[in-house]
Design a protein around this motif. Structure first.
Motif, PDB file in Angstrom:
ATOM      1  N   GLY A   1      57.039 -69.678  21.032  1.00 42.79           N
ATOM      2  CA  GLY A   1      57.738 -68.514  21.647  1.00 42.79           C
ATOM      3  C   GLY A   1      56.877 -67.970  22.794  1.00 42.79           C
ATOM      4  N   ILE A   2      56.883 -66.482  22.568  1.00 46.62           N
ATOM      5  CA  ILE A   2      56.165 -65.725  23.880  1.00 46.62           C
ATOM      6  C   ILE A   2      54.768 -65.505  23.549  1.00 46.62           C
TER       7      ILE A   2
ATOM      8  N   ARG B   1      64.056 -67.581  15.868  1.00 44.76           N
ATOM      9  CA  ARG B   1      63.851 -66.254  16.637  1.00 44.76           C
ATOM     10  C   ARG B   1      62.508 -66.221  17.082  1.00 44.76           C
ATOM     11  N   LYS B   2      61.613 -67.011  16.506  1.00 49.01           N
ATOM     12  CA  LYS B   2      60.181 -67.024  16.660  1.00 49.01           C
ATOM     13  C   LYS B   2      60.008 -67.848  18.004  1.00 49.01           C
TER      14      LYS B   2
ATOM     15  N   LEU C   1      54.879 -74.986  11.847  1.00 52.33           N
ATOM     16  CA  LEU C   1      54.194 -74.767  13.067  1.00 52.33           C
ATOM     17  C   LEU C   1      53.324 -73.520  13.075  1.00 52.33           C
ATOM     18  N   ASP C   2      52.441 -73.569  13.882  1.00 57.70           N
ATOM     19  CA  ASP C   2      51.423 -72.659  14.005  1.00 57.70           C
ATOM     20  C   ASP C   2      52.243 -71.487  14.738  1.00 57.70           C
TER      21      ASP C   2
ATOM     22  N   LEU D   1      66.392 -77.237  12.600  1.00 58.72           N
ATOM     23  CA  LEU D   1      64.962 -77.511  12.328  1.00 58.72           C
ATOM     24  C   LEU D   1      64.064 -76.145  12.916  1.00 58.72           C
ATOM     25  N   THR D   2      63.844 -75.310  11.901  1.00 57.78           N
ATOM     26  CA  THR D   2      63.062 -74.229  12.160  1.00 57.78           C
ATOM     27  C   THR D   2      61.344 -74.058  12.309  1.00 57.78           C
ATOM     28  N   SER D   3      61.132 -73.146  12.561  1.00 53.95           N
ATOM     29  CA  SER D   3      59.147 -73.218  12.487  1.00 53.95           C
ATOM     30  C   SER D   3      58.802 -73.440  11.060  1.00 53.95           C
TER      31      SER D   3
END
Lengths: 339, 295
Positions: B250-251, B90-91, B244-245, B237-239
């Motif tokens: 995302g936005i 979602r991020k 991930l930073d 694979l998710t954040s």
């Protein structure tokens, strides 16, 4: 180069030491934007021997031109060219950096944006300067980057409020180039270039340039055919009408895909943008992608069997009928008047 | 042996807008557009598969997108990809090309071991052509965009024909390299019937979770294990997986913001209807001559 955080840069594409039209169009647009932001316009030229282009750039209103010259830079290559621009942007932090939405512009601009974490909008059809309030924060003199999106079904205005450098590529032919009345005095800065090993990761073996004999952009009359012509035989009528009227032949994407007409004659979002005195659209339904490339024509005649075809909504004159019936009548009528 | 990673995307079919997706006000109802495999990405996959057929190696397809993008990954398996990854979170929502290329480049680093990255030149929903070059930059790789043909491949160097403004160019590149391809580069192969049978039941974690909902007899861990053992589990694979930073995703990680959107409206113009007759057309020619449009 002068330190000034309110600079508008234009990347001047060149081939065989000739600047590309879109780059000069961007200089003219850049001049207007710079007048609005009270900033300065800077042209950036990379190549082997580009002094003459630098001199020419002043006719379009630049305040300063930066050149980077080296024999190994004669032809565009992604790595050394982008390396140069990345270093320059990091050092001088221009407020706006514009590129043509050409194959080169669309290759180099994203790399520069990625390395400098700048916002980049592709294929703009208009640029404006405005004070913008976004998420309750006021931003002065922001670049409005206007582009068709979603296959041309929407027009989006993009902003990059938080980055120092606002980057955009701009479609060829949508801005007009013109000389300024009073050019600024020549101020050309040369920046040194040192080749690096990474530059040679990709080498050019051969280049073929097909000198295009087609100059749709300069044609006052364009006769364009679409998929509605059904076959190549019928498409000959388009050529005949163009010859009679002294115009150029063009086609929609569907006509190009069907092989009726070569791709260098494609008008529309993925083709060429034209603004002739007269545009005759024959058997073209008028998908938005096509209209994007021709709706600014001075006069538009649409010929189509379908009275509900969208093309009629941008046309000044509409004829409902089959091309094989209408075109001969049009040719006859024209020839009779000339007698 | 050459290993390839292929970047693919599920896109709304913006090119084929039919009457059924038009709203009454003349604008397009975007949610009604069917989702398809972006064609140039399919061409990219085809090129990777051709190299595999000829020289051996492994083809891995990645997509970043919402869970429903698993559909295109299944299609990659149907064409012959060896492994596929759904990069989803979602991020990641609202990502522009910079944020997208950041996530993709991190996913590629995690998957690793490649000689080629293939991608379509651009996706038809945005037409930006930026994600390929931006991903290459983030991986410190050279790129060749608008690839028309892979001419030759020897050891660690590839010869490419690419389109340039007003012509073509033959380039020789050292591997690894990122290539973005145009439709002329290849005709994507049809799905293999055998592979469709083998992989039509392949599922991602989200899809398996949906299966367990309202079915107390199914346990997600067991289900995942079962699908893994049958080689039908599509990896996600998710954040978190990529560490991930989130400021770069995302936005939040997207410098470009949509300020305004206007639907293009087919407004009726001031069209003059010309009768399809000798007289009507003759009058039109008169008018155009009078207005000095002709001659």
């Amino acid at each position: 180069m002068t330190e000034n955080l309110n600079q508008i840069w234009v990347f001047i594409e060149q081939s065989n030491n000739k600047p590309s039209d879109v780059s000069l169009e961007l200089l003219s647009k850049g001049r207007k934007l710079a007048d609005k932001t009270k900033g300065s316009l800077v042209a950036i030229i990379i190549g082997e021997n580009v002094k003459a282009i630098a001199v020419e750039s002043f006719k379009y209103g630049v305040n300063e031109t930066v050149i980077v010259q080296h024999p190994s830079l004669k032809f565009y290559r992604t790595i050394p060219y982008s390396r140069i621009l990345i270093d320059l942007v990091k050092k001088f932090e221009p407020r706006i950096f514009l590129f043509g939405a050409t194959i080169i512009g669309r290759d180099i601009a994203p790399r520069v944006a990625s390395a400098t974490k700048s916002g980049l909008t592709a294929d703009c059809t208009d640029l404006q300067i405005a004070d913008v309030t976004y998420l309750n924060r006021k931003h002065d003199n922001l670049l409005l980057q206007i582009r068709p999106a979603f296959g041309g079904n929407i027009i989006a205005t993009i902003i990059t409020p938080e980055t120092q450098t606002q980057m955009a590529t701009v479609r060829e032919g949508v801005m007009e180039k013109h000389f300024v009345e009073k050019p600024f005095p020549e101020k050309i800065t040369e920046v040194n270039f040192t080749p690096q090993e990474i530059d040679e990761a990709v080498e050019i073996i051969e280049q073929f340039l097909e000198e295009s004999k087609v100059n749709l952009k300069a044609a006052p009359i364009i006769v364009a055919g679409g998929y509605g012509l059904s076959n190549k035989e019928n498409f000959k009528l388009i050529y005949e009408l163009a010859r009679t009227l002294g115009g150029e032949v063009a086609g929609s994407r569907a006509a190009v895909d069907a092989g009726f007409v070569p791709s260098e004659r494609q008008v529309g979002q993925t083709g060429i943008t034209v603004r002739p005195k007269l545009y005759i659209a024959v058997g073209i339904s008028g998908a938005i992608q096509h209209r994007a490339g021709m709706q600014d024509a001075n006069k538009i005649i649409a010929i189509n069997t379908d009275p509900d075809a969208p093309i009629f909504q941008v046309a000044h004159y509409g004829i409902v009928g089959d091309a094989t019936d209408v075109i001969p009548k049009l040719i006859d009528a024209y020839k009779n008047k000339l007698k | 042996m050459y290993n390839s990673i292929v970047l693919v995307k599920q896109v709304p079919d913006t090119a084929n807008i039919s009457g059924t997706v038009m709203k009454d006000d003349g604008t397009v109802n975007r949610s009604k557009l069917p989702a398809i495999f972006n064609h140039e990405d399919k061409v990219a996959l085809e090129l990777a598969l051709q190299l595999k057929d000829k020289f051996g190696g492994k083809v891995t397809a990645i997509t970043m997108g919402p869970p429903r993008a698993t559909d295109v990954l299944r299609e990659c398996l149907f064409m012959g990809a060896d492994e596929v990854y759904l990069v989803t979170d979602r991020k990641f929502a609202g990502a522009d090309t910079l944020a997208t290329s950041f996530v993709l480049s991190e996913a590629i680093k995690k998957i690793g071991d490649f000689d080629f990255i293939f991608a379509g030149r651009q996706a038809i929903d945005g037409d930006t052509a930026q994600v390929g070059p931006q991903t290459a930059e983030k991986l410190d790789l050279p790129q060749i965009s608008y690839v028309e043909q892979v001419i030759d491949l020897k050891e660690k160097s590839v010869t490419i024909k690419k389109k340039i403004d007003g012509g073509h160019e033959i380039l020789k590149a050292k591997l690894p390299v990122l290539l973005t391809v145009i439709k002329e580069a290849a005709n994507p192969r049809p799905f293999s019937a055998k592979k469709v049978m083998a992989f039509k039941g392949a599922k991602s974690l989200t899809e398996l979770e949906a299966m367990t909902e309202g079915n107390s007899l199914l346990y997600i861990d067991k289900l995942v294990h079962e699908f893994q053992s049958r080689n039908l589990f599509i990896k996600t694979l998710t954040s978190d997986d990529l560490k991930l930073d989130l400021e770069k995703c995302g936005i939040k990680g997207s410098p470009t913001k949509v300020y305004k959107i206007e639907s293009v409206i087919l407004a009726g113009g001031n069209q003059t209807k010309i009768e399809n007759s000798k007289k009507g057309i003759s009058q039109l020619v008169d008018k155009l001559m009078e207005d000095r449009i002709f001659g």
